[in-house]
Design a protein around this motif. Structure first.
Motif, PDB file in Angstrom:
ATOM      1  N   ALA A  42     -22.813  49.214  45.446  1.00 41.56           N
ATOM      2  CA  ALA A  42     -24.258  49.229  45.683  1.00 41.56           C
ATOM      3  C   ALA A  42     -24.659  50.420  46.541  1.00 41.56           C
ATOM      4  CB  ALA A  42     -24.692  47.919  46.336  1.00 41.56           C
ATOM      5  N   ASN A  43     -23.907  50.684  47.612  1.00 41.53           N
ATOM      6  CA  ASN A  43     -24.224  51.821  48.472  1.00 41.53           C
ATOM      7  C   ASN A  43     -23.874  53.142  47.794  1.00 41.53           C
ATOM      8  OD1 ASN A  43     -25.339  50.750  50.986  1.00 41.53           O
ATOM      9  ND2 ASN A  43     -23.388  49.696  51.180  1.00 41.53           N
ATOM     10  N   GLY A  59     -15.533  48.468  40.349  1.00 36.75           N
ATOM     11  CA  GLY A  59     -15.882  47.057  40.457  1.00 36.75           C
ATOM     12  C   GLY A  59     -14.704  46.105  40.474  1.00 36.75           C
ATOM     13  N   LYS A  81     -19.131  39.823  40.058  1.00 37.18           N
ATOM     14  CA  LYS A  81     -19.715  40.224  41.349  1.00 37.18           C
ATOM     15  C   LYS A  81     -20.184  41.675  41.291  1.00 37.18           C
ATOM     16  CE  LYS A  81     -18.757  40.449  46.311  1.00 37.18           C
ATOM     17  NZ  LYS A  81     -17.742  40.252  47.385  1.00 37.18           N
ATOM     18  N   ALA A  82     -19.401  42.547  40.652  1.00 37.41           N
ATOM     19  CA  ALA A  82     -19.798  43.950  40.531  1.00 37.41           C
ATOM     20  C   ALA A  82     -21.074  44.088  39.711  1.00 37.41           C
ATOM     21  CB  ALA A  82     -18.667  44.747  39.881  1.00 37.41           C
ATOM     22  N   ASP A 129     -19.217  50.703  49.058  1.00 32.95           N
ATOM     23  CA  ASP A 129     -19.123  49.774  47.947  1.00 32.95           C
ATOM     24  C   ASP A 129     -20.008  50.291  46.812  1.00 32.95           C
ATOM     25  OD1 ASP A 129     -21.762  49.148  48.655  1.00 32.95           O
ATOM     26  OD2 ASP A 129     -21.188  47.333  49.723  1.00 32.95           O
ATOM     27  N   ARG A 181     -13.182  48.994  45.741  1.00 29.60           N
ATOM     28  CA  ARG A 181     -12.765  47.705  46.275  1.00 29.60           C
ATOM     29  C   ARG A 181     -11.801  47.849  47.450  1.00 29.60           C
ATOM     30  NH1 ARG A 181     -16.559  44.135  45.257  1.00 29.60           N
ATOM     31  NH2 ARG A 181     -16.988  43.879  43.019  1.00 29.60           N
ATOM     32  N   GLU A 197     -23.376  41.811  39.375  1.00 33.12           N
ATOM     33  CA  GLU A 197     -24.469  41.269  40.196  1.00 33.12           C
ATOM     34  C   GLU A 197     -24.880  42.253  41.286  1.00 33.12           C
ATOM     35  OE1 GLU A 197     -25.252  37.533  43.283  1.00 33.12           O
ATOM     36  OE2 GLU A 197     -23.542  37.484  41.904  1.00 33.12           O
ATOM     37  N   GLU A 198     -23.914  42.866  41.954  1.00 27.62           N
ATOM     38  CA  GLU A 198     -24.202  43.801  43.049  1.00 27.62           C
ATOM     39  C   GLU A 198     -25.008  45.006  42.586  1.00 27.62           C
ATOM     40  OE1 GLU A 198     -20.312  44.736  44.449  1.00 27.62           O
ATOM     41  OE2 GLU A 198     -20.234  43.085  45.885  1.00 27.62           O
ATOM     42  N   THR A 199     -24.795  45.421  41.367  1.00 27.53           N
ATOM     43  CA  THR A 199     -25.467  46.619  40.851  1.00 27.53           C
ATOM     44  C   THR A 199     -26.671  46.286  39.974  1.00 27.53           C
ATOM     45  OG1 THR A 199     -23.962  46.660  38.947  1.00 27.53           O
ATOM     46  CG2 THR A 199     -23.345  47.974  40.881  1.00 27.53           C
TER      47      THR A 199
END
Length: 330
Positions: free
Chosen positions: A258-259, A271, A292-293, A256, A251, A295-297
């Motif tokens: 996802a990458n 996250g 959000k973490a 991030d 953070r 969701e991103e993953t």
């Protein structure tokens, strides 16, 4: 039926579906980290309160080097870290005087006792992993940050002699805890950051010693995590390390989550910002960032955590918010 902690973690590492995203938070135990019974008691109480999916054992950073002659004290930092008041290396020649430590004695022996006590409590129900500092991180605490970098650039051969000694001591400690019940190690790297040194320098003074240790880990240890500390992590240099999970300040620094998943084959751990929102934010903000973490993953290959230790003064309500989010992520 809920999965066991081990099953949930193993499926997460493999990228398979789970009943929920695993979560773990960890912190220092200042004062209590000086005696095995106290550290074990504090660790167990924290786990019983929050029921995380694994426990990171967090002794003081001096546990692996105090028998070289280093001294530190508790000075009240809210992170729970101690202040070094005496170094074992004050000139470059001192690196050649370090001797390999006996893991059954002194501070290392006390940590083995801590692990024995934890295994008596956790058994096969709760995985726990032991913090191991990289040889370069240990060298930083032996000499001090500035002097280490100076010796790295002015007396590299002497420093390498010291790093070889530290690595051998670490390997002997790893062997000594082989039957302690640990599921693996939390391998803390503090210098693989471009704000500290170049990739070439870490490739010379960091990675070779890291690999000696990580390649020597028992095959039965199924939960080994690298912690990559720093504001500009050398992610690509570390992403091929032979461990199951990777934790960094996602953070606060790139990449991030996802990458990071695209570059590392195992589970990513993070996250939630350990300072904002975990320490200074509200439960609503903690839940939002945790969701959000997830969701991103896509809720795959994620261990929800902070990028480093939480503060000793982190609000209970924020810890509760993070813990409850994995049970009800929507």
């Amino acid at each position: 039926m809920p999965m066991s902690k081990r099953e949930r973690l193993e499926k997460t590492i493999a990228g398979e579906p789970t009943d929920r995203v695993p979560i773990a938070l960890w912190r220092h135990w200042p004062g209590d980290d000086q005696r095995p019974a106290d550290l074990a008691e504090a660790t167990v109480a924290f786990q019983r309160r929050w029921d995380f999916d694994f426990v990171k054992v967090t002794p003081s950073s001096s546990y692996c080097i105090s028998d070289y002659g280093v001294q530190d004290k508790w000075a009240g930092h809210i992170e729970g870290t101690r202040e070094y008041v005496r170094r074992a290396v004050t000139r470059s020649l001192d690196w050649t005087d370090l001797r390999v430590l006996d893991p059954s004695k002194g501070a290392l022996g006390r940590q083995i006792e801590t692990l024995r006590l934890l295994n008596d409590t956790f058994g096969n129900e709760t995985p726990f992993i032991m913090t191991i500092f990289s040889p370069l991180a240990q060298a930083k605490n032996i000499a001090g940050r500035e002097l280490l970098i100076e010796h790295m650039r002015t007396s590299p051969d002497r420093l390498k002699t010291g790093l070889n000694t530290i690595t051998e001591s670490t390997l002997r400690f790893v062997e000594a805890i082989r039957r302690s019940g640990v599921a693996g190690i939390f391998y803390a790297i503090q210098h693989a950051s471009l704000t500290v040194m170049s990739e070439t320098e870490y490739g010379t003074f960091g990675r070779p010693y890291d690999m000696q240790i990580l390649e020597a880990l028992p095959e039965s240890w199924w939960l080994n995590m690298v912690h990559l500390h720093g504001a500009a992590p050398m992610f690509e240099l570390i992403a091929d390390y032979p461990v199951q999970a990777l934790n960094w300040h996602d953070r606060e620094a790139e990449p991030d989550l996802a990458n990071g998943k695209l570059k590392f084959k195992g589970a990513v751990s993070g996250g939630i910002g350990r300072w904002d929102p975990m320490h200074v934010g509200t439960p609503v903000e903690v839940r939002a960032q945790a969701r959000k973490a997830i969701e991103e993953t896509g809720a795959r290959r994620l261990i929800l955590s902070t990028g480093c230790v939480i503060m000793t003064t982190t609000p209970q309500s924020n810890i509760r918010a993070a813990r409850e989010t994995v049970e009800s992520p929507v």
